[in-house]
Design a protein around this motif. Structure first.
Motif, PDB file in Angstrom:
ATOM      1  N   LEU A 187       0.875  -1.177  -0.046  1.00 51.64           N
ATOM      2  CA  LEU A 187      -0.124  -0.193  -0.017  1.00 51.64           C
ATOM      3  C   LEU A 187       0.699   1.408  -0.105  1.00 51.64           C
ATOM      4  CD1 LEU A 187      -2.678   1.411   0.258  1.00 51.64           C
ATOM      5  CD2 LEU A 187      -2.561   0.834   2.709  1.00 51.64           C
ATOM      6  N   GLY A 188       1.954   1.176   0.688  1.00 51.43           N
ATOM      7  CA  GLY A 188       2.949   2.525   0.816  1.00 51.43           C
ATOM      8  C   GLY A 188       3.557   2.669  -0.549  1.00 51.43           C
ATOM      9  N   ARG A 189       3.828   1.668  -1.388  1.00 49.52           N
ATOM     10  CA  ARG A 189       4.525   1.710  -2.664  1.00 49.52           C
ATOM     11  C   ARG A 189       3.597   2.439  -3.340  1.00 49.52           C
ATOM     12  NH1 ARG A 189       6.074  -3.797  -1.388  1.00 49.52           N
ATOM     13  NH2 ARG A 189       8.268  -3.902  -0.910  1.00 49.52           N
ATOM     14  N   ARG A 190       2.267   1.856  -3.309  1.00 52.83           N
ATOM     15  CA  ARG A 190       1.327   2.559  -4.250  1.00 52.83           C
ATOM     16  C   ARG A 190       1.448   4.217  -4.036  1.00 52.83           C
ATOM     17  NH1 ARG A 190      -2.788  -1.981  -3.320  1.00 52.83           N
ATOM     18  NH2 ARG A 190      -2.293  -3.510  -4.798  1.00 52.83           N
ATOM     19  N   LEU A 191       1.306   4.669  -2.674  1.00 54.35           N
ATOM     20  CA  LEU A 191       1.245   5.861  -2.153  1.00 54.35           C
ATOM     21  C   LEU A 191       2.428   6.628  -2.332  1.00 54.35           C
ATOM     22  CD1 LEU A 191      -0.494   5.164   1.057  1.00 54.35           C
ATOM     23  CD2 LEU A 191      -1.813   5.828  -1.178  1.00 54.35           C
ATOM     24  N   GLY A 192       3.622   6.055  -2.771  1.00 49.74           N
ATOM     25  CA  GLY A 192       4.814   6.794  -2.842  1.00 49.74           C
ATOM     26  C   GLY A 192       4.921   7.701  -3.837  1.00 49.74           C
ATOM     27  N   PRO A 193       4.166   7.873  -5.067  1.00 45.63           N
ATOM     28  CA  PRO A 193       4.414   8.696  -6.073  1.00 45.63           C
ATOM     29  C   PRO A 193       3.778  10.081  -5.733  1.00 45.63           C
ATOM     30  CG  PRO A 193       3.527   6.896  -7.104  1.00 45.63           C
ATOM     31  CD  PRO A 193       3.616   6.436  -5.624  1.00 45.63           C
ATOM     32  N   LEU A 194       2.933   9.963  -4.637  1.00 39.23           N
ATOM     33  CA  LEU A 194       2.242  11.222  -4.037  1.00 39.23           C
ATOM     34  C   LEU A 194       3.517  12.107  -3.416  1.00 39.23           C
ATOM     35  CD1 LEU A 194      -0.776   9.804  -2.022  1.00 39.23           C
ATOM     36  CD2 LEU A 194      -1.004  11.089  -4.291  1.00 39.23           C
ATOM     37  N   GLU A 196       6.204  12.788  -4.848  1.00 38.91           N
ATOM     38  CA  GLU A 196       6.794  13.542  -5.954  1.00 38.91           C
ATOM     39  C   GLU A 196       5.825  14.901  -6.058  1.00 38.91           C
ATOM     40  OE1 GLU A 196       7.340  10.847  -8.945  1.00 38.91           O
ATOM     41  OE2 GLU A 196       8.602   9.685  -7.651  1.00 38.91           O
ATOM     42  N   ALA A 197       4.491  14.863  -5.769  1.00 39.17           N
ATOM     43  CA  ALA A 197       3.510  15.998  -5.948  1.00 39.17           C
ATOM     44  C   ALA A 197       3.577  16.795  -4.769  1.00 39.17           C
ATOM     45  CB  ALA A 197       2.300  15.421  -6.281  1.00 39.17           C
ATOM     46  N   GLY A 198       4.480  16.619  -3.750  1.00 37.48           N
ATOM     47  CA  GLY A 198       4.276  17.525  -2.521  1.00 37.48           C
ATOM     48  C   GLY A 198       3.587  17.148  -1.355  1.00 37.48           C
ATOM     49  N   VAL A 199       2.919  15.981  -1.506  1.00 39.22           N
ATOM     50  CA  VAL A 199       2.110  15.364  -0.648  1.00 39.22           C
ATOM     51  C   VAL A 199       2.941  14.852   0.496  1.00 39.22           C
ATOM     52  CG1 VAL A 199       0.191  13.728  -0.067  1.00 39.22           C
ATOM     53  CG2 VAL A 199       0.384  14.834  -2.036  1.00 39.22           C
ATOM     54  N   LEU A 200       2.651  14.940   1.683  1.00 44.39           N
ATOM     55  CA  LEU A 200       3.261  14.351   2.824  1.00 44.39           C
ATOM     56  C   LEU A 200       2.510  13.050   3.333  1.00 44.39           C
ATOM     57  CD1 LEU A 200       5.772  14.801   5.076  1.00 44.39           C
ATOM     58  CD2 LEU A 200       4.208  15.925   6.612  1.00 44.39           C
ATOM     59  N   VAL A 201       3.151  12.050   3.390  1.00 43.88           N
ATOM     60  CA  VAL A 201       2.546  10.737   3.716  1.00 43.88           C
ATOM     61  C   VAL A 201       3.097  10.517   5.181  1.00 43.88           C
ATOM     62  CG1 VAL A 201       2.281   8.459   3.154  1.00 43.88           C
ATOM     63  CG2 VAL A 201       2.497  10.047   1.221  1.00 43.88           C
ATOM     64  N   ILE A 202       1.938  10.437   5.990  1.00 45.32           N
ATOM     65  CA  ILE A 202       2.476  10.020   7.506  1.00 45.32           C
ATOM     66  C   ILE A 202       1.675   8.863   7.801  1.00 45.32           C
ATOM     67  CG2 ILE A 202       2.133  10.888   9.503  1.00 45.32           C
ATOM     68  CD1 ILE A 202       2.151  13.613   8.722  1.00 45.32           C
ATOM     69  N   GLY A 203       2.627   7.811   8.329  1.00 47.89           N
ATOM     70  CA  GLY A 203       1.798   6.763   9.195  1.00 47.89           C
ATOM     71  C   GLY A 203       1.841   7.215  10.777  1.00 47.89           C
ATOM     72  N   SER A 204       0.855   7.141  11.576  1.00 53.93           N
ATOM     73  CA  SER A 204       0.642   7.632  12.727  1.00 53.93           C
ATOM     74  C   SER A 204       0.416   6.679  13.528  1.00 53.93           C
ATOM     75  CB  SER A 204      -0.493   8.737  12.839  1.00 53.93           C
ATOM     76  OG  SER A 204      -0.463   9.462  14.209  1.00 53.93           O
ATOM     77  N   PHE A 269       4.656   0.408   8.583  1.00 49.97           N
ATOM     78  CA  PHE A 269       4.997  -0.356   6.972  1.00 49.97           C
ATOM     79  C   PHE A 269       4.417   0.471   6.147  1.00 49.97           C
ATOM     80  CE2 PHE A 269       5.122  -3.913  10.382  1.00 49.97           C
ATOM     81  CZ  PHE A 269       6.427  -4.202  10.340  1.00 49.97           C
ATOM     82  N   VAL A 270       3.527   1.369   6.162  1.00 51.34           N
ATOM     83  CA  VAL A 270       2.993   2.084   5.000  1.00 51.34           C
ATOM     84  C   VAL A 270       3.896   3.241   4.900  1.00 51.34           C
ATOM     85  CG1 VAL A 270       1.370   3.666   4.387  1.00 51.34           C
ATOM     86  CG2 VAL A 270       0.515   1.615   5.667  1.00 51.34           C
ATOM     87  N   SER A 271       4.562   3.848   5.872  1.00 49.20           N
ATOM     88  CA  SER A 271       5.714   4.846   5.851  1.00 49.20           C
ATOM     89  C   SER A 271       6.874   4.186   5.113  1.00 49.20           C
ATOM     90  CB  SER A 271       6.067   5.352   7.215  1.00 49.20           C
ATOM     91  OG  SER A 271       4.720   5.713   7.815  1.00 49.20           O
ATOM     92  N   LEU A 272       7.085   3.054   5.714  1.00 47.42           N
ATOM     93  CA  LEU A 272       8.525   2.538   4.815  1.00 47.42           C
ATOM     94  C   LEU A 272       8.195   1.891   3.457  1.00 47.42           C
ATOM     95  CD1 LEU A 272       9.880  -0.097   7.669  1.00 47.42           C
ATOM     96  CD2 LEU A 272      10.577   2.422   6.829  1.00 47.42           C
ATOM     97  N   GLY A 273       7.105   1.691   3.193  1.00 45.46           N
ATOM     98  CA  GLY A 273       6.684   1.185   1.588  1.00 45.46           C
ATOM     99  C   GLY A 273       6.612   2.520   0.813  1.00 45.46           C
ATOM    100  N   ALA A 274       6.144   3.537   1.332  1.00 47.29           N
ATOM    101  CA  ALA A 274       6.093   4.755   0.578  1.00 47.29           C
ATOM    102  C   ALA A 274       7.594   5.311   0.443  1.00 47.29           C
ATOM    103  CB  ALA A 274       5.114   5.997   1.283  1.00 47.29           C
ATOM    104  N   ALA A 275       8.366   4.789   0.982  1.00 48.49           N
ATOM    105  CA  ALA A 275       9.674   5.370   0.827  1.00 48.49           C
ATOM    106  C   ALA A 275      10.437   5.231  -0.373  1.00 48.49           C
ATOM    107  CB  ALA A 275      10.817   5.039   1.833  1.00 48.49           C
ATOM    108  N   THR A 276      11.542   5.821  -0.878  1.00 48.38           N
ATOM    109  CA  THR A 276      12.252   5.358  -2.350  1.00 48.38           C
ATOM    110  C   THR A 276      12.699   4.022  -2.082  1.00 48.38           C
ATOM    111  OG1 THR A 276      12.540   7.787  -2.708  1.00 48.38           O
ATOM    112  CG2 THR A 276      13.985   6.121  -3.884  1.00 48.38           C
ATOM    113  N   ASP A 277      13.301   3.463  -1.059  1.00 51.74           N
ATOM    114  CA  ASP A 277      13.808   2.277  -0.806  1.00 51.74           C
ATOM    115  C   ASP A 277      13.495   2.008   0.573  1.00 51.74           C
ATOM    116  OD1 ASP A 277      15.298   0.135  -0.279  1.00 51.74           O
ATOM    117  OD2 ASP A 277      17.174   0.721  -0.400  1.00 51.74           O
TER     118      ASP A 277
END
Length: 301
Positions: A187-194, A196-204, A269-277
Motif C-alpha cells: 500500500l505504501g509503494r502505491r502511495l509513494g508517487p504522492l 513527488e507531488a508535494g504530498v506528505l505521507v504519514i503513518g501515525s 510499514f505504510v511509511s516504509l513502503g512509501a519511501a524510495t527504498d
C-alpha cells in the motif's frame, strides 16, 4: 475599504484555550516562528517529500511542551506540503477507505479528558484533489470508498494541529485495511508517487503502546518491555531490516506487552513502503519516552 478576513473556526476555537495552557503557549511560539520566517512552500525543485512515521500520543500531548516543540520543529524543517495523507492507528477499516474530502467534524475518539479537548477544531481546506490522486493510484480491483461523514480522528488531528496549527493544508485520512506488513508495504509503494507531488505521507501510531501494563503511579518510569522493544526497533531500522520488523510479533523483545494490539506499530510499514527504498535506514527525528512509552518517530527518503 475591505474588511479583514474573518478568523477561521480553528483560530476562533484556539482563542478559547486558557492562556496559561501549554498548547496556548505552543501556538504563540508557532506564530512567532511564522512571523520571523514564513514556512516555505514545497516546490517540484525540492524533490519528493519524505514519508513519516510518528508517535502521536493522546490529547495529553497538548500538555507536553517539549514534545510539541519537537513535532513543530520537524514540520518547519521540511518544506510546507501541498497536502497531507495520514494513516492513523485509530481507523482500522477494510476495504480501503478515505475520510471526507470536504471539511468535516473531528472524531473525538477518547474519553476522560478535559472538556476543552472536545471543543478543539481543525478545519482544513477541501482535499478533493488529493482524494482523486489516491483513487487513481489504487488498482481497479481495489476501489477506494469515501466516508463523506467521517472527519479526522485523534491519531490524525492531534499531531497535525501541533505540527501545522494554522489548519491551512488539505488533509485526508486513509484507513488501515490490514495489519499484514507485506500488504501495508505494498500500500505504501502505491502511495509513494504522492511524495513527488508535494504530498506528505504519514503513518501515525506509537512505537510502544502497552497502556494496560503501565504503572500509572510512576509515569516517569520506562518499563523494560518498552525500552527493549524500542531498542530492537531502532536497531532493525538502522540496519534497514524490513523482514525483522515485519516479524515483530515473534521476534521483538517486549511483546506482547509493548503492543497488546498491533495497530499503533503497523502504520510504520505504510511509511516504509512509501519511501524510495524501504530498506534504506530512515532518519530518527524524535526519540525518548513519554509516560513510559517510546516516542520514536522517523522520516524516510
Amino acid at each position: 475599504m475591505t474588511s479583514p478576513p474573518a478568523p477561521s473556526t480553528t483560530a476562533t476555537a484556539d482563542r478559547r484555550i486558557p492562556g496559561q495552557h501549554p498548547f496556548a503557549a505552543h501556538l504563540r511560539r508557532a506564530a512567532d516562528a511564522e512571523r520571523a520566517a514564513a514556512h516555505r512552500l514545497w516546490t517540484p525543485g525540492d524533490g519528493p517529500l519524505p514519508s513519516l512515521y510518528l508517535s502521536h500520543g493522546a490529547p495529553m500531548l497538548f500538555e507536553m511542551a517539549d514534545w510539541m516543540t519537537e513535532l513543530h520543529s520537524w514540520a518547519r524543517a521540511l518544506p510546507k506540503p501541498k497536502a497531507v495523507l495520514i494513516i492513523s492507528a485509530h481507523w482500522e477499516s477494510a476495504p480501503l477507505s478515505i475520510s471526507s474530502s470536504q471539511p468535516s467534524e473531528l472524531v473525538y475518539d477518547f474519553g476522560g479528558f478535559d472538556p476543552m479537548y472536545y471543543q478543539m477544531r481543525y478545519d482544513t481546506p477541501a482535499a478533493t484533489e488529493l482524494a482523486e490522486q489516491v483513487a487513481k493510484l489504487m488498482p481497479d480491483t481495489e476501489p477506494v470508498h469515501e466516508h463523506r461523514s467521517r472527519g479526522l480522528d485523534h491519531g490524525a488531528w492531534v499531531p497535525l494541529k501541533i505540527m501545522y496549527p494554522d489548519a491551512d493544508i488539505p488533509v485526508l485520512q486513509l484507513s488501515m485495511p490490514t495489519h499484514n506488513p507485506g500488504r501495508l508495504l505494498d500500500l505504501g509503494r502505491r502511495l509513494g508517487p504522492l511524495r513527488e507531488a508535494g504530498v506528505l505521507v504519514i503513518g501515525s501510531g506509537y512505537m510502544t503502546h502497552g497502556l494496560p501494563f503501565l504503572d500509572w503511579s510512576h509515569p516517569d518510569q520506562v518499563p523494560g518491555w518498552s525500552s527493549d522493544f524500542d531498542s530492537w526497533a531502532s536497531d532493525a531500522l538502522a540496519r534497514g531490516d524490513v523482514d525483522e520488523l515485519a516479524a515483530f510479533r515473534t521476534r521483538a523483545p517486549g511483546m506482547p506487552y509493548a503492543h497488546p494490539t498491533v495497530e499503533h506499530f503497523t502504520p510504520l510499514f505504510v511509511s516504509l513502503g512509501a519511501a524510495t527504498d524501504p530498506a534504506a535506514p530512515p532518519t530518527t527525528v524524535i526519540d525518548g519516552y513519554a509516560i513510559g512509552l517510546a516516542k520514536r518517530s522517523f522520516q524516510a527518503a
